[in-house]
Write a protein that holds these residues in place. Sequence first.
Motif, PDB file in Angstrom:
ATOM      1  N   ILE A 140      54.397  35.982  34.121  1.00 38.23           N
ATOM      2  CA  ILE A 140      53.666  34.909  35.268  1.00 38.23           C
ATOM      3  C   ILE A 140      53.301  35.858  36.522  1.00 38.23           C
ATOM      4  O   ILE A 140      52.170  35.871  37.068  1.00 38.23           O
ATOM      5  CB  ILE A 140      54.578  33.824  35.527  1.00 38.23           C
ATOM      6  CG1 ILE A 140      54.318  32.926  34.440  1.00 38.23           C
ATOM      7  CG2 ILE A 140      53.732  32.997  36.849  1.00 38.23           C
ATOM      8  CD1 ILE A 140      55.412  31.758  34.391  1.00 38.23           C
ATOM      9  N   GLY A 141      54.394  36.557  36.977  1.00 37.89           N
ATOM     10  CA  GLY A 141      54.340  37.323  38.152  1.00 37.89           C
ATOM     11  C   GLY A 141      53.391  38.475  38.121  1.00 37.89           C
ATOM     12  O   GLY A 141      52.564  38.530  38.957  1.00 37.89           O
ATOM     13  N   GLU A 142      53.445  39.234  37.149  1.00 39.75           N
ATOM     14  CA  GLU A 142      52.467  40.421  36.878  1.00 39.75           C
ATOM     15  C   GLU A 142      51.134  40.114  36.848  1.00 39.75           C
ATOM     16  O   GLU A 142      50.082  40.489  37.342  1.00 39.75           O
ATOM     17  CB  GLU A 142      52.987  41.278  35.708  1.00 39.75           C
ATOM     18  CG  GLU A 142      54.232  41.769  35.905  1.00 39.75           C
ATOM     19  CD  GLU A 142      54.170  42.752  36.986  1.00 39.75           C
ATOM     20  OE1 GLU A 142      53.446  43.738  37.341  1.00 39.75           O
ATOM     21  OE2 GLU A 142      55.090  42.630  37.672  1.00 39.75           O
ATOM     22  N   ALA A 143      50.558  38.872  36.047  1.00 43.95           N
ATOM     23  CA  ALA A 143      49.528  38.339  35.886  1.00 43.95           C
ATOM     24  C   ALA A 143      48.907  37.822  36.993  1.00 43.95           C
ATOM     25  O   ALA A 143      47.638  37.985  37.381  1.00 43.95           O
ATOM     26  CB  ALA A 143      49.599  36.963  34.757  1.00 43.95           C
ATOM     27  N   ILE A 144      49.670  36.841  37.938  1.00 41.35           N
ATOM     28  CA  ILE A 144      49.216  36.585  39.247  1.00 41.35           C
ATOM     29  C   ILE A 144      48.914  37.837  40.126  1.00 41.35           C
ATOM     30  O   ILE A 144      47.838  37.486  40.906  1.00 41.35           O
ATOM     31  CB  ILE A 144      50.214  35.643  39.895  1.00 41.35           C
ATOM     32  CG1 ILE A 144      50.377  34.325  39.009  1.00 41.35           C
ATOM     33  CG2 ILE A 144      50.296  35.119  41.331  1.00 41.35           C
ATOM     34  CD1 ILE A 144      51.280  33.321  39.304  1.00 41.35           C
ATOM     35  N   ARG A 145      49.751  38.714  40.244  1.00 39.93           N
ATOM     36  CA  ARG A 145      49.550  39.744  40.995  1.00 39.93           C
ATOM     37  C   ARG A 145      48.382  40.373  40.538  1.00 39.93           C
ATOM     38  O   ARG A 145      47.291  40.892  41.493  1.00 39.93           O
ATOM     39  CB  ARG A 145      50.825  40.864  40.818  1.00 39.93           C
ATOM     40  CG  ARG A 145      50.473  41.988  41.958  1.00 39.93           C
ATOM     41  CD  ARG A 145      51.601  42.990  42.073  1.00 39.93           C
ATOM     42  NE  ARG A 145      52.660  43.187  41.195  1.00 39.93           N
ATOM     43  CZ  ARG A 145      53.751  42.436  41.143  1.00 39.93           C
ATOM     44  NH1 ARG A 145      54.091  41.696  41.809  1.00 39.93           N
ATOM     45  NH2 ARG A 145      54.509  42.704  40.073  1.00 39.93           N
ATOM     46  N   LEU A 146      47.984  40.646  39.331  1.00 40.96           N
ATOM     47  CA  LEU A 146      46.823  41.441  38.716  1.00 40.96           C
ATOM     48  C   LEU A 146      45.387  40.375  39.010  1.00 40.96           C
ATOM     49  O   LEU A 146      44.458  40.944  39.469  1.00 40.96           O
ATOM     50  CB  LEU A 146      46.822  42.024  37.457  1.00 40.96           C
ATOM     51  CG  LEU A 146      45.597  42.617  37.024  1.00 40.96           C
ATOM     52  CD1 LEU A 146      45.364  44.032  38.285  1.00 40.96           C
ATOM     53  CD2 LEU A 146      45.935  43.464  35.519  1.00 40.96           C
ATOM     54  N   HIS A 147      45.829  39.249  38.770  1.00 41.74           N
ATOM     55  CA  HIS A 147      44.686  38.353  39.064  1.00 41.74           C
ATOM     56  C   HIS A 147      44.125  38.279  40.482  1.00 41.74           C
ATOM     57  O   HIS A 147      42.958  38.306  40.696  1.00 41.74           O
ATOM     58  CB  HIS A 147      45.237  36.902  38.487  1.00 41.74           C
ATOM     59  CG  HIS A 147      44.066  35.907  38.572  1.00 41.74           C
ATOM     60  ND1 HIS A 147      43.526  35.393  37.524  1.00 41.74           N
ATOM     61  CD2 HIS A 147      43.362  35.224  39.736  1.00 41.74           C
ATOM     62  CE1 HIS A 147      42.606  34.240  37.685  1.00 41.74           C
ATOM     63  NE2 HIS A 147      42.741  34.274  39.201  1.00 41.74           N
ATOM     64  N   GLN A 148      45.190  38.355  41.346  1.00 47.57           N
ATOM     65  CA  GLN A 148      44.836  38.321  42.819  1.00 47.57           C
ATOM     66  C   GLN A 148      44.128  39.682  42.968  1.00 47.57           C
ATOM     67  O   GLN A 148      43.104  39.574  44.107  1.00 47.57           O
ATOM     68  CB  GLN A 148      45.944  38.247  43.855  1.00 47.57           C
ATOM     69  CG  GLN A 148      46.689  36.871  43.798  1.00 47.57           C
ATOM     70  CD  GLN A 148      47.979  36.691  44.452  1.00 47.57           C
ATOM     71  OE1 GLN A 148      48.658  37.918  44.915  1.00 47.57           O
ATOM     72  NE2 GLN A 148      48.306  35.680  44.813  1.00 47.57           N
ATOM     73  N   ARG A 149      44.332  40.756  42.650  1.00 47.45           N
ATOM     74  CA  ARG A 149      43.692  42.198  42.773  1.00 47.45           C
ATOM     75  C   ARG A 149      42.149  41.988  42.185  1.00 47.45           C
ATOM     76  O   ARG A 149      41.216  42.841  42.842  1.00 47.45           O
ATOM     77  CB  ARG A 149      44.500  43.356  42.146  1.00 47.45           C
ATOM     78  CG  ARG A 149      43.945  44.649  42.681  1.00 47.45           C
ATOM     79  CD  ARG A 149      45.213  45.607  42.546  1.00 47.45           C
ATOM     80  NE  ARG A 149      44.412  46.774  43.148  1.00 47.45           N
ATOM     81  CZ  ARG A 149      44.857  47.958  42.373  1.00 47.45           C
ATOM     82  NH1 ARG A 149      45.812  48.023  41.638  1.00 47.45           N
ATOM     83  NH2 ARG A 149      44.157  48.922  42.711  1.00 47.45           N
ATOM     84  N   LEU A 150      42.188  41.298  41.177  1.00 49.29           N
ATOM     85  CA  LEU A 150      40.789  41.529  40.524  1.00 49.29           C
ATOM     86  C   LEU A 150      39.906  40.156  40.872  1.00 49.29           C
ATOM     87  O   LEU A 150      38.803  39.886  40.643  1.00 49.29           O
ATOM     88  CB  LEU A 150      40.829  41.149  39.044  1.00 49.29           C
ATOM     89  CG  LEU A 150      41.412  42.474  38.416  1.00 49.29           C
ATOM     90  CD1 LEU A 150      41.639  42.050  37.012  1.00 49.29           C
ATOM     91  CD2 LEU A 150      40.111  43.481  38.515  1.00 49.29           C
ATOM     92  N   MET A 151      40.414  39.305  42.003  1.00 48.36           N
ATOM     93  CA  MET A 151      39.884  38.231  42.643  1.00 48.36           C
ATOM     94  C   MET A 151      38.438  38.339  42.975  1.00 48.36           C
ATOM     95  O   MET A 151      37.458  37.373  42.389  1.00 48.36           O
ATOM     96  CB  MET A 151      40.514  37.626  43.927  1.00 48.36           C
ATOM     97  CG  MET A 151      40.136  36.165  44.293  1.00 48.36           C
ATOM     98  SD  MET A 151      40.866  35.714  45.879  1.00 48.36           S
ATOM     99  CE  MET A 151      42.694  36.430  45.522  1.00 48.36           C
ATOM    100  N   THR A 152      37.980  39.267  43.557  1.00 48.21           N
ATOM    101  CA  THR A 152      36.474  39.290  44.086  1.00 48.21           C
ATOM    102  C   THR A 152      35.758  39.867  42.866  1.00 48.21           C
ATOM    103  O   THR A 152      34.555  39.067  42.751  1.00 48.21           O
ATOM    104  CB  THR A 152      36.469  40.549  45.135  1.00 48.21           C
ATOM    105  OG1 THR A 152      37.405  40.197  46.109  1.00 48.21           O
ATOM    106  CG2 THR A 152      35.188  40.827  45.619  1.00 48.21           C
ATOM    107  N   TYR A 153      36.176  40.475  42.113  1.00 52.11           N
ATOM    108  CA  TYR A 153      35.307  40.863  40.747  1.00 52.11           C
ATOM    109  C   TYR A 153      35.278  39.967  39.853  1.00 52.11           C
ATOM    110  O   TYR A 153      34.323  39.651  39.176  1.00 52.11           O
ATOM    111  CB  TYR A 153      35.884  42.173  40.184  1.00 52.11           C
ATOM    112  CG  TYR A 153      36.152  43.206  41.240  1.00 52.11           C
ATOM    113  CD1 TYR A 153      34.934  44.012  41.704  1.00 52.11           C
ATOM    114  CD2 TYR A 153      37.313  43.503  41.656  1.00 52.11           C
ATOM    115  CE1 TYR A 153      35.185  45.037  42.622  1.00 52.11           C
ATOM    116  CE2 TYR A 153      37.418  44.489  42.765  1.00 52.11           C
ATOM    117  CZ  TYR A 153      36.282  45.071  43.115  1.00 52.11           C
ATOM    118  OH  TYR A 153      36.402  46.098  44.011  1.00 52.11           O
TER     119      TYR A 153
END
Length: 178
Positions: A103-116
């Motif tokens: 959950i933590g890793e997915a949320i972190r990467l999800h936030q990083r890819l947010m704009t895209y």
Amino acid sequence: PVREAVRQLASTGLVELIPNRGAFVRKVSTRELIQMFEVMAGLEAMAGRLAARRAGPDEIARLNASLEACERAAASGDPDAYYAENGLFHAAIYQASGNDFLIGEAIRLHQRLMTYRRLQLRVPRRMAQSLAEHRAIVEAIVRGDAATAETALRDHVTIQGERFADFVAILKGRDAAE
């Protein structure tokens, strides 16, 4: 508050802090972006597989409610509203996985890819296609079909073929506008 906000942006990889020079928006190459989407697809696939095996009635109810919210947002034709609900939909899958580290890793990467990820919804017909994919994902999780949920989520997140070409065209249009 501004310094803390810049630090948070740096922790997500959106801003680069250079000592004695300042903070700079980090430009992501197309290659790096593809690699991040590949990792995100793997994390999402794992979350879907685990959710299909572990989701209880509360998680299933939350997932169905989130799907309904995505359907309402798609019906409005507003990609920003759909994007917001899409984020909650994916968060519901992460939670249903029952794996806090994932959950933590997915949320972190999800936030990083947010704009895209938001930009993808500007591709014609992508919102409707995304919603159809969401329905298939929920059906697989509800049935407890881990393999189908895993594959459906991997395919949902992976940008390839025509979707990739459309996505790159949107990125180039965005870069030209800047």
